[in-house]
Design an enzyme around this catalytic site. Structure first.
Site, PDB file in Angstrom:
ATOM      1  N   ASP A  34      -2.077  48.047 101.186  1.00 51.00           N
ATOM      2  CA  ASP A  34      -0.670  48.485 101.274  1.00 51.00           C
ATOM      3  C   ASP A  34      -0.464  49.745 100.421  1.00 51.00           C
ATOM      4  O   ASP A  34       0.081  50.760 100.895  1.00 51.00           O
ATOM      5  CB  ASP A  34       0.211  47.323 100.778  1.00 51.00           C
ATOM      6  CG  ASP A  34       1.694  47.514 101.058  1.00 51.00           C
ATOM      7  OD1 ASP A  34       2.050  48.478 101.752  1.00 51.00           O
ATOM      8  OD2 ASP A  34       2.483  46.678 100.576  1.00 51.00           O
ATOM      9  N   SER A 123      -4.470  39.250 104.448  1.00 46.29           N
ATOM     10  CA  SER A 123      -4.390  38.063 103.572  1.00 46.29           C
ATOM     11  C   SER A 123      -5.641  37.767 102.750  1.00 46.29           C
ATOM     12  O   SER A 123      -5.634  36.831 101.950  1.00 46.29           O
ATOM     13  CB  SER A 123      -4.020  36.776 104.342  1.00 46.29           C
ATOM     14  OG  SER A 123      -2.641  36.742 104.631  1.00 46.29           O
TER      15      SER A 123
HETATM   16  P1  ADP Z   1      -3.278  40.747 101.127  1.00 46.42           P
HETATM   17  O1  ADP Z   1      -2.146  40.822 100.144  1.00 46.42           O
HETATM   18  O2  ADP Z   1      -2.810  40.539 102.549  1.00 46.42           O
HETATM   19  O3  ADP Z   1      -4.334  39.788 100.710  1.00 46.42           O
HETATM   20  P2  ADP Z   1      -4.866  43.057 100.205  1.00 46.42           P
HETATM   21  O4  ADP Z   1      -4.495  44.497 100.361  1.00 46.42           O
HETATM   22  O5  ADP Z   1      -4.915  42.510  98.815  1.00 46.42           O
HETATM   23  O6  ADP Z   1      -3.861  42.244 101.149  1.00 46.42           O
HETATM   24  O7  ADP Z   1      -6.275  42.819 100.880  1.00 46.42           O
HETATM   25  C1  ADP Z   1      -6.482  42.727 102.260  1.00 46.42           C
HETATM   26  C2  ADP Z   1      -7.871  43.242 102.607  1.00 46.42           C
HETATM   27  O8  ADP Z   1      -7.825  44.669 102.710  1.00 46.42           O
HETATM   28  C3  ADP Z   1      -8.956  42.928 101.580  1.00 46.42           C
HETATM   29  O9  ADP Z   1     -10.078  42.404 102.281  1.00 46.42           O
HETATM   30  C4  ADP Z   1      -9.291  44.291 100.975  1.00 46.42           C
HETATM   31  O10 ADP Z   1     -10.651  44.376 100.600  1.00 46.42           O
HETATM   32  C5  ADP Z   1      -8.988  45.214 102.113  1.00 46.42           C
HETATM   33  N1  ADP Z   1      -8.686  46.617 101.792  1.00 46.42           N
HETATM   34  C6  ADP Z   1      -8.180  47.137 100.648  1.00 46.42           C
HETATM   35  N2  ADP Z   1      -8.025  48.465 100.748  1.00 46.42           N
HETATM   36  C7  ADP Z   1      -8.468  48.809 102.002  1.00 46.42           C
HETATM   37  C8  ADP Z   1      -8.598  50.040 102.722  1.00 46.42           C
HETATM   38  N3  ADP Z   1      -8.226  51.202 102.186  1.00 46.42           N
HETATM   39  N4  ADP Z   1      -9.093  50.004 103.994  1.00 46.42           N
HETATM   40  C9  ADP Z   1      -9.466  48.830 104.555  1.00 46.42           C
HETATM   41  N5  ADP Z   1      -9.359  47.642 103.945  1.00 46.42           N
HETATM   42  C10 ADP Z   1      -8.885  47.632 102.672  1.00 46.42           C
END
Ligand code: ADP
Length: 173
Positions: A34, A123
């Site tokens: 995010d 998630s």
């Molecule tokens: P949530 O709150 O839904 O768990 P997160 O952002 O903490 O969301 O993590 C969701 C997934 O996105 C994790 O597997 C993380 O490794 C991945 N992630 C984080 N940054 C990126 C990115 N820039 N591109 C792709 N995936 C990412």
């Protein structure tokens, strides 16, 4: 029928019609993917999110639903924001709500006549959803959608590491 592709990389770099954001209910940015999406899209993204109607105070997008905004400075044309469930053991409807994220994001993409869409592993970060189960839901829900709908034509699962991608590869066997 539309195709599924598994990639390893940073979702903010993908020049697709839409990237999906694992947002929170307020939709004003956060950590993880995010935060990365908001930084890459620029300030206009948070301004566009503020324009999304609240369904109740502090909630623009309830868990399992999806909302769409432009992508602004991103290579992607649109951002589809969805809110995954927080894992709390699996007995609180987490699977249904996670499936809802994929289905509602795909539906928004189809309504906007989008051809390509990329999903992060919703998630599976701070929301702690087990990665194997989350990948299974992502793949099964998407396959079912593609079986009955002509759009989007290409769905990318954008994994942040090779290890994360293995959870998706294991689904297709
Ligand atoms: P949530 O709150 O839904 O768990 P997160 O952002 O903490 O969301 O993590 C969701 C997934 O996105 C994790 O597997 C993380 O490794 C991945 N992630 C984080 N940054 C990126 C990115 N820039 N591109 C792709 N995936 C990412």
């Amino acid at each position: 029928m539309g195709e599924i592709e598994i990639q390893v990389g940073d979702i903010t770099k993908l020049a697709v019609d839409a990237i999906v954001n694992a947002a929170n209910q307020r939709m004003l940015g956060g950590g993880g993917v995010d935060g990365a999406i908001h930084r890459a899209a620029g300030r206009q993204l948070v301004e566009a999110c503020k324009q999304v109607d609240e369904v109740r105070p502090g909630v623009r997008c309830p868990t399992g639903q999806a909302r769409i905004t432009p992508g602004f400075n991103l290579p992607a044309k649109f951002v589809i924001h969805t809110v995954g469930p927080v894992w709390s053991g699996g007995g609180r409807g987490e699977a249904e709500r996670l499936a809802g994220c994929y289905q509602n994001a795909l539906q928004l993409a189809a309504e906007h006549e989008l051809t390509t869409i990329a999903f992060p592993a919703i998630s599976t970060g701070v929301y702690r959803y087990p990665k194997d189960q989350a990948a299974e839901i992502a793949v099964l829900t998407t396959r079912k959608w593609l079986k009955y709908h002509s759009l989007p034509q290409r769905v990318i699962f954008c994994c942040f590491s090779e290890a994360d991608a293995d959870f998706y590869h294991n689904q297709s066997t």
